[in-house]
Design a protein around this motif. Sequence first.
Motif: not given
Lengths: 193, 176
Positions: A38-39, B48-55, B59-65
């Motif tokens: 996470f993070g 909103a998708m970026f936020a969900l992906a951050q949660a 890796p921090n690029m799950m917004v792609v998925t």
Amino acid sequence: MLAPTLPAASPSPSTEATVTPTVMDLFLGFLGLGMIGFGGVLPLAHRLVVEKKHWLNEAEFTDLLGLCQFLPGGNILNLAVAIGMKFHGPRGAMASLFAIIAAPSAVVIALGSIYTRFNGPHLQHMFAGLAAAAAGLLISTALKIAVPIRRKPIAILIACLFFVAIAVLRLPLLPTMAVLIPLSMAVTWRAAR
Amino acid sequence: MTPVLVSLAIIFTQLSLLAFGGGNTILPEMQRQVVEVHQWMSAQEFSAMFALAQAAPGPNMMVVTLVGWHVAGWPGVLVTTLAKFGPSSIVTGLALHAWERFKDKPWRVKVQAGLIPMTVGLVAASAALITLATAHEWMLAVITAVVAIAGFRLRIHPLWLLAAGALVGLTGIGQG
């Protein structure tokens, strides 16, 4: 080979012997990393790869990380690919890469379905708060990476040019990079002399 | 492949190869493509998708998925994931050998130093665009500001800050 419990006892870490993982070791290692990271995944990756599994020693890790920061793509994903590649070629690279994105992909799609399926006012409020916090974290990241250039006016100017081109003028990234990267290189090299 | 999948493949392959300095640097271009150029979603939905992906972990690029999933379902997930993570990984694999050879060359350090201002500018641009699309009501702006300061000043795990933001949001105070 050194006992895995005594990595710090080695007098010269750069020559410290390392353990060669199998493809399955790589897969399981990076799968676990994907699930817990996470993070920031990087500190956890260091703990796994150097301290726990001894796949790489400190110097090798730093060197590979340098390569990964230099190339396009997420550092941690590149690191997984590079480590997999180093030990087992393309097969190892694919196993590591697939493993590190598998679990997060599943989680993120589950969150996405919750978001679209149960779209009531409470959930909307909650996700709005989450999104606001995510935006805040991104600002803090920008501030943190700006710290090293805070006393370098030329670097600040170039950062501002990128910011204005992308955030204000909404120019496409490729032509922006084609113009600004050579400029950035040129002035950074001059300043370094 | 449908035209939408082809567009996704082209966009994310390009983003994959341009992502110097990590995933957050290409966030503005991703947003420009999916919101402005192709109009697959609103800027707010993208945030909103970026936020969900951050949660999510990892890796921090799950917004792609999520973008692939939103635009074209499971085939979209497959195409965006392959296009985003494939090309940069191939470059990494190929570069591994050259890297061993150029390890001690001074130009390597200089090139890296030259890329730092770009990374700073692009991540700041990401932050500005995501914030503009997100913090449109006063309480949300407060959450963003507090998290930004806390994230910068204190050593708090990001997940706690995200959870706190979600909890404050849940109360609905200060939102329309």
